[in-house]
Design an enzyme around this catalytic site. Sequence first.
Site, PDB file in Angstrom:
ATOM      1  N   SER A 182     -34.710   4.673  -3.687  1.00  0.00           N
ATOM      2  CA  SER A 182     -35.451   5.385  -2.651  1.00  0.00           C
ATOM      3  C   SER A 182     -36.334   4.482  -1.807  1.00  0.00           C
ATOM      4  O   SER A 182     -36.592   4.786  -0.653  1.00  0.00           O
ATOM      5  CB  SER A 182     -36.294   6.487  -3.290  1.00  0.00           C
ATOM      6  OG  SER A 182     -37.154   5.964  -4.276  1.00  0.00           O
ATOM      7  N   HIS A 210     -30.951  10.266  -2.612  1.00  0.00           N
ATOM      8  CA  HIS A 210     -30.708   9.678  -1.284  1.00  0.00           C
ATOM      9  C   HIS A 210     -29.239   9.374  -1.045  1.00  0.00           C
ATOM     10  O   HIS A 210     -28.907   8.634  -0.122  1.00  0.00           O
ATOM     11  CB  HIS A 210     -31.556   8.421  -1.107  1.00  0.00           C
ATOM     12  CG  HIS A 210     -33.017   8.699  -1.177  1.00  0.00           C
ATOM     13  ND1 HIS A 210     -33.753   9.132  -0.096  1.00  0.00           N
ATOM     14  CD2 HIS A 210     -33.883   8.668  -2.221  1.00  0.00           C
ATOM     15  CE1 HIS A 210     -35.001   9.338  -0.460  1.00  0.00           C
ATOM     16  NE2 HIS A 210     -35.108   9.060  -1.752  1.00  0.00           N
ATOM     17  N   LYS A 241     -33.543  16.428   0.715  1.00  0.00           N
ATOM     18  CA  LYS A 241     -33.395  15.274   1.610  1.00  0.00           C
ATOM     19  C   LYS A 241     -32.310  15.570   2.641  1.00  0.00           C
ATOM     20  O   LYS A 241     -32.554  16.360   3.534  1.00  0.00           O
ATOM     21  CB  LYS A 241     -33.221  14.024   0.791  1.00  0.00           C
ATOM     22  CG  LYS A 241     -34.636  13.681   0.281  1.00  0.00           C
ATOM     23  CD  LYS A 241     -34.813  12.833  -0.853  1.00  0.00           C
ATOM     24  CE  LYS A 241     -36.309  12.829  -1.200  1.00  0.00           C
ATOM     25  NZ  LYS A 241     -36.575  12.406  -2.543  1.00  0.00           N
TER      26      LYS A 241
HETATM   27  C1  LIG Z   1     -37.396  12.725  -3.609  1.00  0.00           C
HETATM   28  C2  LIG Z   1     -36.821  12.222  -4.864  1.00  0.00           C
HETATM   29  C3  LIG Z   1     -36.849  12.991  -6.019  1.00  0.00           C
HETATM   30  C4  LIG Z   1     -37.595  14.297  -6.106  1.00  0.00           C
HETATM   31  O1  LIG Z   1     -36.906  15.308  -5.462  1.00  0.00           O
HETATM   32  P1  LIG Z   1     -37.736  16.579  -4.942  1.00  0.00           P
HETATM   33  O2  LIG Z   1     -36.676  17.593  -4.705  1.00  0.00           O
HETATM   34  O3  LIG Z   1     -38.440  16.138  -3.725  1.00  0.00           O
HETATM   35  O4  LIG Z   1     -38.668  16.964  -6.030  1.00  0.00           O
HETATM   36  C5  LIG Z   1     -36.204  12.512  -7.136  1.00  0.00           C
HETATM   37  N1  LIG Z   1     -35.595  11.317  -7.129  1.00  0.00           N
HETATM   38  C6  LIG Z   1     -35.567  10.544  -6.039  1.00  0.00           C
HETATM   39  C7  LIG Z   1     -34.854   9.242  -6.088  1.00  0.00           C
HETATM   40  C8  LIG Z   1     -36.183  10.963  -4.868  1.00  0.00           C
HETATM   41  O5  LIG Z   1     -36.185  10.178  -3.808  1.00  0.00           O
END
Ligand SMILES: *Cc1c(COP(=O)(O)O)cnc(C)c1O
Length: 389
Positions: A182, A210, A241
């Site tokens: 990320s 991602h 995302k």
């Molecule tokens: C954003 C993210 C999460 C958390 O997901 P949410 O749905 O925002 O709680 C988990 N793992 C990674 C790698 C992320 O970037």
Amino acid sequence: MPPLDEFARTKLAALEARGQRRLLAETARGPGASAARGGRGLVSFCCNDYLNLSQHPRVKAVAAEALATYGAGSGASRLVTGNHPLFAALEARLAAIKGTDAALVFGSGYLANLGIVPALAGAGDLVLADALSHACLMSGAALSRARVEVFRHNDLDHLASLLGAHRGTARHCLIVTDGVFSMDGDLAPLPEMAALARAHDAWLMTDDAHGLGVVGGGRGSSYAFGPDKVPVDLQMGTLSKAVGGYGGYLAASAPVIDLLKSRARTLVYSTGLPPASAAGALAALELIESDSALVTAPVANAALFCRLAGLPAPESPIVPVVIGPEDAALAASKLLEDEGFLVTAIRPPTVPAGTARLRITFTAGHERADIERLAELVRRRIIPRVAAE
Ligand SMILES: *Cc1c(COP(=O)(O)O)cnc(C)c1O
């Protein structure tokens, strides 16, 4: 001062001194990449809404219709009465995209990881985690009470040596990693990791928050290494995302998904996702499956930027510009904001000490002229400063 307030103030002062105090800035997001802060219009290069689907007319219309039909909330845990009919359709679609028999939707990605890892690993087991795995994957590992060993980022030799040293003493072994990292934007070497997992009788789990919608033809990191899917036992991800909404999921075999329905505490003891979120996600996934030009745009935009800025070619829509000290990263972010670009500085503990950075993310909605101007600013005014540090 009440002791609790004094405690909080002392802690805050220490964070402030380290440049690690966080403040919430009000941001209004508009269509495409537009955002407004402090009444000023900016072009955002820090959203994870890679396909701009949070603003897509069809996604919004479908979510609004579900809101009107089913109400604003799901009213209970999915195991009680919160399992409205949209969940089955959403899970079937996720499973199809991920190439698995089944999928399970959680309240968020964070909740998914907190539920999945402790349901599969416990005392007497071994969890091996990439050092740059997302915070919630690490928290899931810690909650599991398994022995947790961390391998250096994307270092297969280190992973193999930890397997050699500790696998024999553990009942089960789970290897966890981000599929797309990320804060660095690179991919985990999944084919090699899957081979190591198989050789050592270990299970492999990716956090592909991602990856979905942007790599592997939109199907995520398991599909990013050639025509064949990499055999990853547990593909976890988020609907927040590229899918543009909210919620988390796991795609896996039917027995694993069935087990988690009984054992993942964040599913059992947490309220089901609001129906509108499930409906919007379903509409967004349909767009991801049907519009291949949309899905390739974020990485293409990142590649254009990197070429113009003189940076190495990206593997995903995430491009880090590592600056080092917290204050220098904040200053770089401020410089870009003064020029009309929103690029937040990412600081420890989100990233390792000494690697504060700009994390620039590209979406399908970015205009070529904005990418060109940002690349010019980064090349002329930010990279030379980093080199001089
Ligand atoms: C954003 C993210 C999460 C958390 O997901 P949410 O749905 O925002 O709680 C988990 N793992 C990674 C790698 C992320 O970037």
